[in-house]
Design a protein around this motif. Sequence first.
Motif, mmCIF file in Angstrom:
data_model
loop_
_atom_site.group_PDB
_atom_site.id
_atom_site.type_symbol
_atom_site.label_atom_id
_atom_site.label_comp_id
_atom_site.label_asym_id
_atom_site.label_seq_id
_atom_site.Cartn_x
_atom_site.Cartn_y
_atom_site.Cartn_z
ATOM 1 N N GLN A 1 -20.110 21.072 -1.922
ATOM 2 C CA GLN A 1 -20.405 21.682 -3.222
ATOM 3 C C GLN A 1 -19.852 23.107 -3.319
ATOM 4 O O GLN A 1 -19.348 23.511 -4.371
ATOM 5 C CB GLN A 1 -21.916 21.685 -3.451
ATOM 6 C CG GLN A 1 -22.499 20.287 -3.610
ATOM 7 C CD GLN A 1 -24.012 20.312 -3.765
ATOM 8 O OE1 GLN A 1 -24.573 21.294 -4.236
ATOM 9 N NE2 GLN A 1 -24.671 19.243 -3.362
ATOM 10 N N PHE A 2 -19.924 23.867 -2.215
ATOM 11 C CA PHE A 2 -19.372 25.214 -2.226
ATOM 12 C C PHE A 2 -17.865 25.179 -2.467
ATOM 13 O O PHE A 2 -17.322 25.995 -3.213
ATOM 14 C CB PHE A 2 -19.660 25.929 -0.897
ATOM 15 C CG PHE A 2 -21.111 26.260 -0.674
ATOM 16 C CD1 PHE A 2 -21.979 26.375 -1.743
ATOM 17 C CD2 PHE A 2 -21.598 26.465 0.606
ATOM 18 C CE1 PHE A 2 -23.320 26.685 -1.545
ATOM 19 C CE2 PHE A 2 -22.923 26.786 0.812
ATOM 20 C CZ PHE A 2 -23.793 26.890 -0.263
ATOM 21 N N ALA A 3 -17.198 24.218 -1.817
ATOM 22 C CA ALA A 3 -15.754 24.124 -1.980
ATOM 23 C C ALA A 3 -15.385 23.710 -3.400
ATOM 24 O O ALA A 3 -14.454 24.254 -4.008
ATOM 25 C CB ALA A 3 -15.180 23.127 -0.980
ATOM 26 N N GLU A 4 -16.136 22.745 -3.953
ATOM 27 C CA GLU A 4 -15.863 22.297 -5.315
ATOM 28 C C GLU A 4 -16.091 23.417 -6.329
ATOM 29 O O GLU A 4 -15.398 23.503 -7.346
ATOM 30 C CB GLU A 4 -16.745 21.093 -5.657
ATOM 31 C CG GLU A 4 -16.390 19.833 -4.889
ATOM 32 C CD GLU A 4 -17.378 18.703 -5.132
ATOM 33 O OE1 GLU A 4 -18.423 18.967 -5.775
ATOM 34 O OE2 GLU A 4 -17.117 17.570 -4.679
ATOM 35 N N ALA A 5 -17.074 24.279 -6.049
ATOM 36 C CA ALA A 5 -17.376 25.390 -6.953
ATOM 37 C C ALA A 5 -16.477 26.595 -6.719
ATOM 38 O O ALA A 5 -16.529 27.565 -7.469
ATOM 39 C CB ALA A 5 -18.837 25.809 -6.807
ATOM 40 N N GLY A 6 -15.641 26.549 -5.660
ATOM 41 C CA GLY A 6 -14.765 27.666 -5.362
ATOM 42 C C GLY A 6 -15.449 28.814 -4.662
ATOM 43 O O GLY A 6 -14.917 29.927 -4.626
ATOM 44 N N LEU A 7 -16.635 28.580 -4.086
ATOM 45 C CA LEU A 7 -17.370 29.653 -3.414
ATOM 46 C C LEU A 7 -16.872 29.880 -1.991
ATOM 47 O O LEU A 7 -17.087 30.945 -1.422
ATOM 48 C CB LEU A 7 -18.871 29.332 -3.395
ATOM 49 C CG LEU A 7 -19.522 29.162 -4.776
ATOM 50 C CD1 LEU A 7 -20.995 28.834 -4.628
ATOM 51 C CD2 LEU A 7 -19.332 30.408 -5.630
ATOM 52 N N ILE A 8 -16.258 28.870 -1.386
ATOM 53 C CA ILE A 8 -15.604 29.021 -0.093
ATOM 54 C C ILE A 8 -14.246 28.341 -0.177
ATOM 55 O O ILE A 8 -14.001 27.526 -1.068
ATOM 56 C CB ILE A 8 -16.434 28.405 1.068
ATOM 57 C CG1 ILE A 8 -16.596 26.892 0.866
ATOM 58 C CG2 ILE A 8 -17.781 29.081 1.198
ATOM 59 C CD1 ILE A 8 -17.244 26.200 2.052
ATOM 60 N N ASP A 9 -13.381 28.699 0.735
ATOM 61 C CA ASP A 9 -12.061 28.082 0.758
ATOM 62 C C ASP A 9 -12.185 26.611 1.125
ATOM 63 O O ASP A 9 -12.919 26.249 2.046
ATOM 64 C CB ASP A 9 -11.164 28.805 1.766
ATOM 65 C CG ASP A 9 -9.713 28.382 1.640
ATOM 66 O OD1 ASP A 9 -9.341 27.377 2.273
ATOM 67 O OD2 ASP A 9 -8.968 29.038 0.893
ATOM 68 N N ILE A 10 -11.459 25.772 0.419
ATOM 69 C CA ILE A 10 -11.593 24.327 0.657
ATOM 70 C C ILE A 10 -11.166 23.949 2.064
ATOM 71 O O ILE A 10 -11.700 23.001 2.653
ATOM 72 C CB ILE A 10 -10.785 23.537 -0.397
ATOM 73 C CG1 ILE A 10 -11.159 22.046 -0.322
ATOM 74 C CG2 ILE A 10 -9.287 23.762 -0.245
ATOM 75 C CD1 ILE A 10 -10.610 21.247 -1.467
ATOM 76 N N SER A 11 -10.221 24.708 2.640
ATOM 77 C CA SER A 11 -9.789 24.403 4.004
ATOM 78 C C SER A 11 -10.917 24.627 4.996
ATOM 79 O O SER A 11 -11.022 23.921 6.002
ATOM 80 C CB SER A 11 -8.574 25.262 4.372
ATOM 81 O OG SER A 11 -8.898 26.635 4.325
ATOM 82 N N ARG A 12 -11.791 25.620 4.713
ATOM 83 C CA ARG A 12 -12.939 25.863 5.599
ATOM 84 C C ARG A 12 -13.886 24.673 5.562
ATOM 85 O O ARG A 12 -14.425 24.244 6.586
ATOM 86 C CB ARG A 12 -13.671 27.132 5.157
ATOM 87 C CG ARG A 12 -14.915 27.460 6.032
ATOM 88 C CD ARG A 12 -14.501 28.122 7.329
ATOM 89 N NE ARG A 12 -15.552 28.175 8.322
ATOM 90 C CZ ARG A 12 -16.503 29.112 8.372
ATOM 91 N NH1 ARG A 12 -16.553 30.052 7.451
ATOM 92 N NH2 ARG A 12 -17.377 29.109 9.350
ATOM 93 N N ALA A 13 -14.110 24.124 4.381
ATOM 94 C CA ALA A 13 -15.008 22.976 4.259
ATOM 95 C C ALA A 13 -14.431 21.753 4.960
ATOM 96 O O ALA A 13 -15.156 20.975 5.584
ATOM 97 C CB ALA A 13 -15.256 22.671 2.785
#
Length: 385
Positions: A363-375
């Motif tokens: 959810q954080f990655a989808e919302a742009g709150l963390i980098d998607i590569s980290r997720a």
Amino acid sequence: MARVQFAFEGCTVPADIDCPPELFPALATFGVPAEEDTEPGPASIIVTSRAGKFHLSGPAYQSPFSVEGLDAAAGSIMAGLAACKSLAVPPNMLCIHGACASMNGNSYLFLAPFGGGKSSLVAELAALGADILADDVVLVDAQALTIAGLRIPMRLRQGFVSSATADMRGWIDARSIMSGQRYVYLTPEALAAGPRPLTDIVLLNRTSGTAEGLPLLEPASHGTLIPRILWHNMSRHHAPSAIAGMAARLAETLRGSILHFADARQAAGLLLRGEIASVPAAPRPLPESSRRDDLHITRTDRGAIIADDETGRVFEINESAHVMLTLLQKVEDDETAWEMLCAIYPDAPRQELASQLAGCLRQFAEAGLIDISRAQSFRINSETP
């Protein structure tokens, strides 16, 4: 379709109008003059009609809907003008949907959901002699801590009027300028002018009953006030972090409370006399407001409000999600972050904790709150003891 311009609270608004000419006298009754506009360009408000139904839309008024009757159309146009006015407020100003009353040296900002008793309470306060600054749109200066109102005529439901006492109905009749099927409008002169020092934020909770049947004031925490202030904010042109920051300043600086009441007249009288019973608040540490990377994160009782300037979105997350987001932002090593999370929740089953973390990562990655590569790269051992 005619092009006109409206003058309202020092703001000139162009509009495209396709409706019966009787609408213009109705708006003039509200104190909103209209004159022909020959300037090219987009209209801030567009009003069209069909068989007595009016449809309102426009670039600065993003909630198109249909209303019936000239008074309803005029009142809705007033709301549209307020939306246009809110776009012109300075950066330190919040434009909020609420009401404001001044009495006994204090000024109160009342916030309530639709049907929460806001108009009923302030009408009763006004009839008892309190100064009402606004019943719909208020301008809060988060720097000077003052409040002022847009002088939109007060709108009272016919149900409130019909059930009011005789003296209240007389007070309304003396100030009423329009009476429709659903609402009665009061003249702008019923509202006091000029900014006042803001001292209290009051969340209204209309309930069927309280202790001993009397209105009750409950202290509102920092984390209870911030989400409500954000939800009632109308200044969407501000950066979300600025809005969250202003909301945090108001919640930290002003008195906050929740007014539980069943009868608006009784509550208004007791509030005016300062006789409403208060319940003590449980001691709580003041949550911090912090800046992390490009996000503005403000703690609440239930978690956090996150404002993302890059996307212009505001999120509310629960406490455990806030803990996980904080760890992901502060700790780059996945294994260390996981160990810290396990230490924070020592009694949580590891498989369940891992599942929650995986869901938050997505959810954080989808919302742009963390980098998607980290997720995508985050790896944990859910069997960690």
